[in-house]
Design an enzyme around this catalytic site. Structure first.
Site, mmCIF file in Angstrom:
data_model
loop_
_atom_site.group_PDB
_atom_site.id
_atom_site.type_symbol
_atom_site.label_atom_id
_atom_site.label_comp_id
_atom_site.label_asym_id
_atom_site.label_seq_id
_atom_site.Cartn_x
_atom_site.Cartn_y
_atom_site.Cartn_z
ATOM 1 N N GLY A 45 73.126 41.927 72.606
ATOM 2 C CA GLY A 45 73.966 40.786 72.261
ATOM 3 C C GLY A 45 75.089 41.220 71.340
ATOM 4 N N GLN A 50 81.609 40.169 65.095
ATOM 5 C CA GLN A 50 81.195 41.556 64.921
ATOM 6 C C GLN A 50 82.294 42.549 65.296
ATOM 7 O OE1 GLN A 50 77.228 40.764 67.044
ATOM 8 N NE2 GLN A 50 76.812 42.513 65.702
ATOM 9 N N CYS A 92 70.552 44.820 64.574
ATOM 10 C CA CYS A 92 71.895 44.278 64.748
ATOM 11 C C CYS A 92 72.879 45.433 64.862
ATOM 12 C CB CYS A 92 72.238 43.391 63.549
ATOM 13 S SG CYS A 92 73.855 42.623 63.619
ATOM 14 N N LEU A 93 73.826 45.317 65.794
ATOM 15 C CA LEU A 93 74.826 46.375 65.952
ATOM 16 C C LEU A 93 75.700 46.508 64.707
ATOM 17 C CD1 LEU A 93 75.872 45.761 69.672
ATOM 18 C CD2 LEU A 93 74.310 47.498 68.767
ATOM 19 N N HIS A 134 70.175 34.616 67.253
ATOM 20 C CA HIS A 134 70.758 35.684 66.416
ATOM 21 C C HIS A 134 72.277 35.697 66.566
ATOM 22 C CE1 HIS A 134 70.668 40.011 64.865
ATOM 23 N NE2 HIS A 134 71.867 39.919 65.417
ATOM 24 N N GLU A 135 72.754 35.627 67.804
ATOM 25 C CA GLU A 135 74.202 35.688 68.040
ATOM 26 C C GLU A 135 74.908 34.421 67.553
ATOM 27 O OE1 GLU A 135 75.373 38.522 68.606
ATOM 28 O OE2 GLU A 135 73.469 39.418 69.184
ATOM 29 N N HIS A 138 75.613 34.589 63.952
ATOM 30 C CA HIS A 138 76.834 35.350 63.620
ATOM 31 C C HIS A 138 78.054 34.429 63.572
ATOM 32 C CE1 HIS A 138 75.789 39.554 63.302
ATOM 33 N NE2 HIS A 138 75.094 39.518 64.429
#
Length: 170
Positions: A45, A50, A92-93, A134-135, A138
């Site tokens: 994701g 991000q 997380c990226l 999660h996304e 963000h």
């Protein structure tokens, strides 16, 4: 086109994103670039903040084997959540190499606009439910570490800041 992913701590990751008023070719290209960036990372994701774009756009694909199922969501919102919860070890990226268990609703109903401008709704469970929550977090300036206790959150933030400094020097 691959986009650089912001690394925590970065103030843009803590800001609320703006709703998409009109779908444009530029936004569709951004979504395509985000999918390419997510797959390359690799991740399941990615949210527009991000990559430094404060727009309510997320992409995801939780299929680990077999044919990919990429999803593009403009203005996603959680319409309903189950009382049952799941615990997943999240990463997380934007917080590379750091993982922690997070408890979230096990099932969610999400509404969004797809890349054609069509309103959509879908029920998600399992990893898909965790990922979409999660996304969407963000988009609201929230990171998975915000669900953790202060000591664990500070430890992860220090490690992430150190990694960010090391990458800047490389």
């Amino acid at each position: 086109m691959l986009k650089p992913i912001l690394i925590h701590p970065d103030p843009r990751l803590k800001k609320t994103s703006d709703a998409v008023a009109d779908l444009s070719d530029e936004l569709r290209t951004l979504a395509s670039d985000m999918l390419e960036t997510m797959y390359d990372a690799p991740g399941i994701g990615l949210a527009a903040p991000q990559i430094g774009v404060l727009t309510r756009l997320i992409v995801m694909d939780c299929v680990k084997e077999g044919d990919p199922e990429p999803m593009i969501m403009f203005n996603p919102e959680i319409l309903a959540s189950s009382e049952d919860t799941n615990v997943y070890e999240e990463g997380c990226l934007s917080i590379p190499e750091q993982f922690a268990e997070v408890t979230r609703p096990a099932e969610v109903r999400v509404g969004w606009i797809d890349e054609t401008g069509t309103p959509r709704e879908k029920d998600f469970d399992g990893l898909w439910a965790t990922c979409v929550q999660h996304e969407i977090d963000h988009l609201n300036g929230k990171l998975f570490i915000d669900y953790l206790g202060p000591i664990k959150r500070q430890t992860i933030t220090r490690k992430s800041a150190k990694l960010k400094r090391e990458r800047a020097r490389a």
